[in-house]
Structures are given as C-alpha cells and as structure tokens.
Design a protein around this motif. Sequence first.
Motif, short mmCIF file in Angstrom:
data_model
loop_
_atom_site.label_atom_id
_atom_site.label_comp_id
_atom_site.label_asym_id
_atom_site.label_seq_id
_atom_site.Cartn_x
_atom_site.Cartn_y
_atom_site.Cartn_z
N GLN A 80 -15.42 8.11 23.77
CA GLN A 80 -14.62 7.42 23.28
C GLN A 80 -13.96 7.72 22.20
N VAL A 81 -14.19 8.85 21.57
CA VAL A 81 -13.53 9.35 20.43
C VAL A 81 -12.38 10.15 20.92
N ALA A 82 -12.60 10.88 22.10
CA ALA A 82 -11.62 11.51 22.78
C ALA A 82 -10.40 10.58 23.23
N LEU A 88 -4.06 7.57 20.16
CA LEU A 88 -3.29 7.66 18.63
C LEU A 88 -1.98 8.74 18.68
N ALA A 89 -2.30 9.81 19.57
CA ALA A 89 -1.31 10.78 19.73
C ALA A 89 -0.15 10.43 20.59
N ASN A 177 -9.03 2.18 15.40
CA ASN A 177 -9.84 2.60 16.59
C ASN A 177 -10.40 3.98 16.67
N LEU A 178 -9.81 4.72 16.25
CA LEU A 178 -10.16 6.18 16.11
C LEU A 178 -11.21 6.35 15.04
N ALA A 181 -14.55 4.68 16.33
CA ALA A 181 -15.16 5.77 17.29
C ALA A 181 -15.73 6.75 16.85
N LYS A 182 -15.21 7.35 15.76
CA LYS A 182 -15.86 8.46 15.11
C LYS A 182 -17.24 8.01 14.34
N ALA A 183 -17.37 6.88 13.82
CA ALA A 183 -18.27 6.38 13.10
C ALA A 183 -19.28 6.02 14.09
N ALA A 184 -19.07 5.64 15.40
CA ALA A 184 -19.92 5.31 16.35
C ALA A 184 -20.58 6.73 16.83
N LEU A 185 -19.76 7.83 16.94
CA LEU A 185 -20.19 9.11 17.20
C LEU A 185 -21.36 9.45 16.20
N ALA A 186 -20.87 9.50 14.87
CA ALA A 186 -21.74 9.85 13.90
C ALA A 186 -23.25 9.17 13.91
#
Length: 314
Positions: A80-82, A88-89, A177-178, A181-186
Amino acid sequence: MRKMGSSLMFAALAISGCQEAPAPAANGYAEGEYVYVAAPEGGWVTQMLVVRGAQVKVGDALFTLDAEAQMAQRDQAASQVAQAQSQLANARKGRRPDEIAAIEASLMQAKANRTLTDNDLKRAEELKQRGFVSQSVLDAKRALRDASAQEVKQVEANLALARKGARSDELAAAQANLDAAKAALARAEYGLSQRRVLSKVAGRVEDTLRRAGEFVQPGGAVVQLLPPENIKVRFFVPEAARSKLSVGREIGMGCDGCAKGMKARITFIASDAEFTPPIIYSIGSREKLVWMVEAVPTNDARLSPGQPVDVILP
C-alpha cells in the motif's frame, strides 16, 4: 564457701549490669515484587529462550510467538505504501507525454484556424470598402475570427494545466494517503517485532509460565522476572517502636548467612494497625497490635523472597 558463692553472684550481677542492653529488633521477611512479561497479542509460543534461574539483561530475548499473520500484514502495508507513492508521483508530474503531445497538436490546429479566419476577415474588410460584401458578411467573418482566437487561448490553458500536474488539493490528498500508508506499515512492523519479546528490565528469571507449543491469550503472562531492586523487607512493629520510625530513615538488618552491616531505607509505614501475623515467628506478642513497615536494602543484601530477616530498630 557460702561467702565466696555470694561474692561470685554479686560479681556476675555487676558485670551484667555494666553490659549494654541489646538493641530492639523486629522480625520480618523479604518480599519480591515480580514483573510478569506477557504477550502483547495472542499466539502460539514457538520458543522459550530463557530458563528458570537465569539472569537476563535489558534487551535479552525471552520468548517468541508465531508471526505468519503479522508478516502478511507487514507485506500488505508495504504494498500500500508503494501504491500511494506511485499515485503521488503521478499527480506531481502531470499528464503523460503522449497526452501533452495531443494537446500541443490541437493548439497548432487552433492557431492555424485563427490565422485563416484572421485573413478572411481582412479580405472581407477590403471587399466591404469596395462595396462587394455586406455588413452582415463582415460581422460573420469577425465572429469567426474571434471564436478562433478564443479557441487558441483555451487550448493554451489546457496545455499549461496538463504540464503542471494535479491541483494543490489533489496533491495534498495524495500526500495524506501516502502518510497513512506509511503509518500502517510502521504499525505492522511494530506488531511483527513484538512476536519476539525482549526484556525491559534486568533481573532473575523466577519462573517460565508457558512452554513451546502452547497458545497464550493476549496479555497472558509467559515469563516471571524479579529485578534486584524489587526486593524489599517487610516487618511489623508495635506502637512504641512505630513512633520512632519515619519514611526515609535508615535501619540495620541481618539474616542467617548474610553479610554483616546490611542497611535498608524505610519506604512505607502502614497507617492502620493489625494483629501480629503468624509468619513473624514471634511468640510473646501475638495478641498485640502491630503496624506493617516496608524498607528497601541500600546495599547489596542478596535477599530472597520469603527469607526471614531480623530488623534492628532505632
């Protein structure tokens, strides 16, 4: 002989009268406040990495739990982070080159149409001066020229917008959104790390409450630790002795097989009286009211929970 015996008795009484009275003492015992290390989330115990009696340091591994579900959650969060990074890019760089090329072609066509209508208007103005065309024809040519000019402006605006990329609010939404996703990964990585439980304190392993292959509920204790600073001395004193004690005061203590000169600092004095508990091992004062006092050793006492201790009172 009777006179000599009386003299000896008198001498013995005199000597005993010169000796110092023994310091008042109280009977107590060592008490341990255990640290129960539990599993943050439930699961199957896969490894017990310590045994009873072992000494552990802060950061030593105690046990592990199965981690298949947590690994799957971590991989999902990483995907999801990817995905959020790609979105975003894409929003930042605008449209694709082929789409921009199509808009540029439309702009060239609109400019060519504007040039054509502009030339038609000039010829109509010349013919109007000669009287060959009416005013209505001239007005129609001028309207076509104005429409073509507006079309050029519109296509130019579309091209500039395509090159800029998404709007600021769209970019903000993609960035949020990014971040989510990073928080969910952490969070997923933290959950995975908690499948190998590390000790937060240094101390002795008093007991292992689970074995490999057993299932433990969330919050279920697996290892019982006893840090050395969690050992205290608990004793009971009568009212007369209680009035001489205060929190923070240092007292002496001793035990069988212990080193001499042990000290302890009083940390708690009960405000309510109670009857002498039988664990005190005293016989003569069982019917008297006493107050519980707790103290922590101030030097290397090396006491064990339940060990009888003699406390020297001031």
